[in-house]
Design a protein around this motif. Structure first.
Motif, mmCIF file in Angstrom:
data_model
loop_
_atom_site.group_PDB
_atom_site.id
_atom_site.type_symbol
_atom_site.label_atom_id
_atom_site.label_comp_id
_atom_site.label_asym_id
_atom_site.label_seq_id
_atom_site.Cartn_x
_atom_site.Cartn_y
_atom_site.Cartn_z
ATOM 1 N N ASN A 252 16.860 -26.557 -52.173
ATOM 2 C CA ASN A 252 16.620 -25.692 -51.233
ATOM 3 C C ASN A 252 15.390 -24.767 -51.558
ATOM 4 N N THR A 253 15.131 -24.729 -52.708
ATOM 5 C CA THR A 253 13.530 -23.927 -53.298
ATOM 6 C C THR A 253 12.590 -24.645 -52.540
ATOM 7 N N TYR A 254 12.606 -25.924 -52.102
ATOM 8 C CA TYR A 254 11.481 -26.589 -51.429
ATOM 9 C C TYR A 254 11.319 -26.358 -49.846
ATOM 10 N N ARG A 255 10.500 -26.380 -49.206
ATOM 11 C CA ARG A 255 10.403 -26.396 -47.907
ATOM 12 C C ARG A 255 10.874 -27.839 -47.393
ATOM 13 N N ALA A 256 10.542 -28.839 -47.772
ATOM 14 C CA ALA A 256 10.985 -30.198 -47.664
ATOM 15 C C ALA A 256 10.786 -31.124 -48.725
ATOM 16 N N THR A 257 11.839 -32.226 -48.723
ATOM 17 C CA THR A 257 12.023 -33.151 -49.641
ATOM 18 C C THR A 257 11.855 -34.609 -48.945
ATOM 19 N N ASP B 51 1.431 -18.990 -50.450
ATOM 20 C CA ASP B 51 0.303 -18.204 -49.931
ATOM 21 C C ASP B 51 -0.433 -18.983 -48.771
ATOM 22 N N GLY B 52 0.256 -19.708 -47.863
ATOM 23 C CA GLY B 52 -0.136 -20.423 -46.749
ATOM 24 C C GLY B 52 -0.716 -21.860 -47.112
ATOM 25 N N VAL B 53 -0.759 -22.328 -48.477
ATOM 26 C CA VAL B 53 -1.073 -23.610 -48.896
ATOM 27 C C VAL B 53 -0.161 -24.396 -49.237
ATOM 28 N N GLN B 54 -0.154 -25.740 -48.862
ATOM 29 C CA GLN B 54 0.953 -26.550 -49.291
ATOM 30 C C GLN B 54 0.709 -27.185 -50.630
ATOM 31 N N GLN B 55 1.743 -27.278 -51.452
ATOM 32 C CA GLN B 55 1.740 -27.822 -52.576
ATOM 33 C C GLN B 55 2.633 -29.089 -52.724
ATOM 34 N N ILE C 272 20.214 -50.052 -61.342
ATOM 35 C CA ILE C 272 19.002 -49.355 -61.535
ATOM 36 C C ILE C 272 18.318 -49.437 -60.149
ATOM 37 N N THR C 273 17.656 -48.094 -59.570
ATOM 38 C CA THR C 273 16.809 -47.817 -58.422
ATOM 39 C C THR C 273 15.658 -46.992 -58.784
ATOM 40 N N TYR C 274 14.831 -47.526 -58.327
ATOM 41 C CA TYR C 274 13.399 -46.622 -58.135
ATOM 42 C C TYR C 274 13.461 -45.759 -57.133
ATOM 43 N N CYS C 275 12.781 -44.598 -57.448
ATOM 44 C CA CYS C 275 12.762 -43.584 -56.139
ATOM 45 C C CYS C 275 11.275 -42.914 -56.510
ATOM 46 N N ILE C 276 10.502 -42.663 -55.143
ATOM 47 C CA ILE C 276 9.621 -41.873 -55.481
ATOM 48 C C ILE C 276 10.132 -40.337 -54.556
ATOM 49 N N ALA C 277 10.026 -39.189 -55.107
ATOM 50 C CA ALA C 277 10.567 -38.025 -54.547
ATOM 51 C C ALA C 277 9.638 -37.014 -54.306
ATOM 52 N N HIS C 278 9.335 -36.779 -52.962
ATOM 53 C CA HIS C 278 8.195 -35.887 -52.756
ATOM 54 C C HIS C 278 8.954 -34.473 -52.644
ATOM 55 N N HIS C 279 8.364 -33.434 -52.975
ATOM 56 C CA HIS C 279 8.730 -32.195 -52.997
ATOM 57 C C HIS C 279 7.814 -31.076 -52.435
ATOM 58 N N GLN C 280 7.988 -30.552 -51.151
ATOM 59 C CA GLN C 280 6.724 -29.748 -50.585
ATOM 60 C C GLN C 280 7.111 -28.265 -50.711
ATOM 61 N N THR C 281 6.297 -27.372 -51.163
ATOM 62 C CA THR C 281 6.445 -26.040 -51.111
ATOM 63 C C THR C 281 5.042 -25.332 -50.395
ATOM 64 N N VAL D 15 23.859 -45.494 -52.901
ATOM 65 C CA VAL D 15 22.305 -44.933 -53.364
ATOM 66 C C VAL D 15 21.461 -44.208 -52.266
ATOM 67 N N ASP D 16 21.486 -45.052 -50.984
ATOM 68 C CA ASP D 16 20.538 -44.493 -50.092
ATOM 69 C C ASP D 16 21.245 -43.141 -49.421
ATOM 70 N N GLN D 17 22.447 -42.940 -49.390
ATOM 71 C CA GLN D 17 23.329 -41.803 -49.010
ATOM 72 C C GLN D 17 22.988 -40.635 -49.953
ATOM 73 N N TYR D 18 22.865 -40.743 -51.190
ATOM 74 C CA TYR D 18 22.509 -39.875 -52.074
ATOM 75 C C TYR D 18 21.235 -39.282 -51.805
ATOM 76 N N ALA D 19 19.889 -39.972 -51.658
ATOM 77 C CA ALA D 19 18.778 -39.614 -51.215
ATOM 78 C C ALA D 19 18.913 -39.119 -49.857
ATOM 79 N N TYR D 20 19.706 -39.540 -48.665
ATOM 80 C CA TYR D 20 19.815 -38.811 -47.457
ATOM 81 C C TYR D 20 20.358 -37.395 -47.804
ATOM 82 N N CYS D 21 21.419 -37.446 -48.393
ATOM 83 C CA CYS D 21 22.014 -35.956 -48.700
ATOM 84 C C CYS D 21 21.065 -35.054 -49.191
ATOM 85 N N ALA D 22 20.300 -35.418 -50.241
ATOM 86 C CA ALA D 22 19.283 -34.683 -50.786
ATOM 87 C C ALA D 22 18.157 -34.086 -49.798
ATOM 88 N N ASP D 23 17.799 -34.860 -48.976
ATOM 89 C CA ASP D 23 16.809 -34.694 -48.010
ATOM 90 C C ASP D 23 17.360 -33.672 -46.944
#
Length: 149
Positions: free
Chosen positions: A74-79, A111-115, A99-108, A20-28
């Protein structure tokens, strides 16, 4: 259950959590091939963008079909995927559910503004042990809600 069986069960539970943790690591780390390798050839990957919906948003039926889903990160700057509690519900020999709970952060940056898009997810999994290695046989990605900042 004897001591040897208890030891094997503990080792299996740890191996499943590592999967489960390797899945998240590979994603990030954007390792789509590594992420795909965590699944059986005939895996089922089912996405519910609304966990309350009875109809899935997407269903994939084999490991080879996972690449575009994982490569899309890869469409995100970072996850950053934070796995919370992870529970093995049933463990029998070479099969398990969990079952695993996850909070996934996706940064873009637009126009110079972080979302930031934050997805609150529960994964409902079926695992299988093949060649002494635990893999995902089925992974249901259930999005409970999404927050945009």
């Amino acid at each position: 259950m004897n001591t040897e069986q208890q030891g094997q069960q503990a080792a299996d539970r740890l191996a499943i959590r590592n999967l489960v943790d390797q899945y998240a690591y590979c994603a990030d780390t954007r390792d789509a091939q590594g992420q795909m390798a965590l699944f059986t050839e005939d895996t089922r990957f089912i996405v519910f963008m609304d966990a309350k919906s009875s109809e899935p948003t997407q269903i994939l039926h084999k490991r080879a079909d996972l690449f575009p889903v994982f490569d899309n990160l890869n469409t995100y700057r970072a996850t950053m995927h934070f796995n919370g509690q992870s529970t093995v519900l049933q463990l029998r020999d070479d099969t398990a559910t969990g079952i695993t709970y996850c909070i996934a952060h996706h940064q873009t940056i637009k126009d110079g503004v972080q979302q930031l898009m934050i997805a609150h997810i529960k994964y409902h999994d079926r695992f299988v042990k093949q060649n002494e290695k635990w893999l995902f046989a089925e992974r249901k990605l259930m999005v409970d809600w999404i927050e945009n900042r």
